[in-house]
Motif scaffolding. Structure first.
Motif, PDB file in Angstrom:
ATOM      1  N   ALA A  83      10.288   5.312 -11.961  1.00 44.92           N
ATOM      2  CA  ALA A  83      10.190   4.727 -10.459  1.00 44.92           C
ATOM      3  C   ALA A  83       9.421   5.702  -9.532  1.00 44.92           C
ATOM      4  CB  ALA A  83      11.697   4.845  -9.964  1.00 44.92           C
ATOM      5  N   TYR A  84       8.646   5.270  -8.750  1.00 48.47           N
ATOM      6  CA  TYR A  84       7.944   6.018  -7.783  1.00 48.47           C
ATOM      7  C   TYR A  84       8.408   6.068  -6.668  1.00 48.47           C
ATOM      8  CZ  TYR A  84       4.059   8.210  -5.226  1.00 48.47           C
ATOM      9  OH  TYR A  84       3.117   9.014  -4.325  1.00 48.47           O
ATOM     10  N   PHE A  85       8.885   7.356  -6.087  1.00 46.00           N
ATOM     11  CA  PHE A  85       9.170   7.349  -4.634  1.00 46.00           C
ATOM     12  C   PHE A  85       8.306   8.260  -3.879  1.00 46.00           C
ATOM     13  CE2 PHE A  85      12.750   6.603  -7.323  1.00 46.00           C
ATOM     14  CZ  PHE A  85      14.001   6.101  -6.433  1.00 46.00           C
ATOM     15  N   ASP A 114       0.867  -1.198  -0.149  1.00 48.73           N
ATOM     16  CA  ASP A 114      -0.152  -0.045  -0.123  1.00 48.73           C
ATOM     17  C   ASP A 114       0.824   1.233  -0.046  1.00 48.73           C
ATOM     18  OD1 ASP A 114       1.106  -0.176   2.329  1.00 48.73           O
ATOM     19  OD2 ASP A 114      -0.749   0.072   3.445  1.00 48.73           O
ATOM     20  N   LEU A 115      -0.025   2.149  -0.561  1.00 48.54           N
ATOM     21  CA  LEU A 115       0.837   3.793  -0.214  1.00 48.54           C
ATOM     22  C   LEU A 115      -0.250   4.200   0.907  1.00 48.54           C
ATOM     23  CD1 LEU A 115       1.496   4.568  -3.773  1.00 48.54           C
ATOM     24  CD2 LEU A 115       3.165   4.232  -1.861  1.00 48.54           C
ATOM     25  N   LYS A 150      14.857   2.318  -0.105  1.00 53.33           N
ATOM     26  CA  LYS A 150      13.610   2.184   0.901  1.00 53.33           C
ATOM     27  C   LYS A 150      12.122   2.909   0.623  1.00 53.33           C
ATOM     28  CE  LYS A 150      14.764   5.435   4.788  1.00 53.33           C
ATOM     29  NZ  LYS A 150      15.464   5.358   6.098  1.00 53.33           N
ATOM     30  N   HIS A 151      12.463   3.776  -0.131  1.00 54.61           N
ATOM     31  CA  HIS A 151      11.331   4.928  -0.480  1.00 54.61           C
ATOM     32  C   HIS A 151      10.853   4.402  -1.912  1.00 54.61           C
ATOM     33  CE1 HIS A 151      11.714   6.876   3.347  1.00 54.61           C
ATOM     34  NE2 HIS A 151      12.757   7.578   2.990  1.00 54.61           N
ATOM     35  N   THR A 202       4.620  13.966  -0.822  1.00 50.43           N
ATOM     36  CA  THR A 202       6.052  13.580  -1.013  1.00 50.43           C
ATOM     37  C   THR A 202       6.367  12.656  -2.199  1.00 50.43           C
ATOM     38  OG1 THR A 202       6.225  11.924   0.791  1.00 50.43           O
ATOM     39  CG2 THR A 202       7.034  14.352   1.257  1.00 50.43           C
ATOM     40  N   GLY A 203       5.360  12.180  -2.694  1.00 51.63           N
ATOM     41  CA  GLY A 203       5.393  11.667  -4.135  1.00 51.63           C
ATOM     42  C   GLY A 203       6.269  12.260  -5.209  1.00 51.63           C
TER      43      GLY A 203
END
Length: 295
Positions: A120-122, A32-33, A105-106, A77-78
């Motif tokens: 890539a999504y952080f 999840d987010l 890790k993010h 913060t995405g």
């Protein structure tokens, strides 16, 4: 929290990589987010071609060949890193003020495209989210159905604003921040547009409508300034992002163009005005304005 220009800036950076491309592989590193990833998220995206990438308010919507839409919200913060095929390093689409550096890790989702590019999504705080919604259900979905007009389109005009403002007792600031009226407008750009239009944030919204609901001069001036400030911010890469790189590699930021936002106690920048920028709290948010030239 990114506002409309920042989200549009990210869309413009993602568009050349995603639109026309096909997802060859999608990997999620957690369940999840802010909300859980949709069931079978990776499988449903694999093999789908992106036909269009649009912005609606503060949402990014990737329309897919499968008949579904990938709806993405950046939260607080995405951010996306784009690594084009053959490029030496990834392109960062936005780094937020006061955010922590991105590390693995993010990294919560990785989209690999058939042509070799990777997106890539952080999201350090995980307030963003991604949903898969059938295209036929999108207009009536809970996230979309209540949204007002897009401010950078012709749908936002003086007549529309006057019609929605007629008889209202709310102040201009609250009226403009109401997402059911104008979609995507946030605190920063409302403050800036009201300053440019010479209107005090605490004035009643009803000043935008005259007899018979006809738009007043205030409404015409305000619409023009909303569109101008947003267009300038998009061109500059927004203002809540730092170190943003446009698709051509050039950097940009709108912070340096702020005329009132964050300038409490500083002289008004309007030529001939001797006022000092003040800050007040409206609806739990800071309003910045000049008490002399905003009336």
């Amino acid at each position: 929290m990114p506002e409309l220009p920042e989200v549009e800036t990210v869309r413009l950076g993602l568009e050349p990589v995603l639109v026309g491309g096909t997802f060859s592989s999608v990997t999620t590193n957690r369940a999840d987010l802010r909300f859980p990833f949709p069931p079978n998220f990776s499988r449903r995206l694999r093999g789908a071609r992106v036909t269009e990438l649009e912005r609606r308010a503060k949402y990014l919507i990737a329309h897919l060949s499968t008949g579904e839409a990938l709806v993405m919200h950046l939260g607080m913060t995405g951010r996306f890193h784009v690594h084009r095929a053959g490029a030496a390093r990834a392109q960062l689409l936005g780094e937020y003020e006061n955010s922590v550096p991105a590390d693995d890790k993010h990294l919560h989702a990785l989209f690999e495209m058939a042509g070799g590019a990777k997106v890539a999504y952080f999201d350090p705080r995980r307030f963003g989210y991604m949903l898969l919604i059938p295209e036929t259900e999108l207009p009536d979905h809970a996230l979309m159905r209540g949204l007002g007009v897009e401010p950078l389109t012709e749908a936002l005009n003086a007549a529309y604003l006057a019609n929605r403002a007629a008889g209202r007792k709310s102040d201009l600031k609250a009226f403009l921040l109401d997402q059911r009226i104008v979609a995507g407008l946030g605190n920063i750009y409302v403050c800036e547009a009201l300053f440019r239009a010479g209107l005090k944030p605490s004035r009643r919204a009803s000043i935008l409508a005259g007899r018979g609901g006809r738009p007043t001069e205030h409404a015409m001036r305000l619409v023009a300034e909303i569109k101008a400030v947003l267009a300038e911010a998009v061109a500059a890469g927004g203002s809540t992002l730092r170190d943003y790189r446009h698709a051509d590699g050039a950097s940009g930021s709108f912070q340096s163009a702020f005329q009132v936002y964050g300038r409490e106690g500083e002289p008004c920048v309007r030529p001939g005005c001797r006022g000092t920028v003040q800050r007040s709290i409206q609806g739990g948010r800071s309003s910045f304005y000049c008490p002399v030239c905003q009336r």
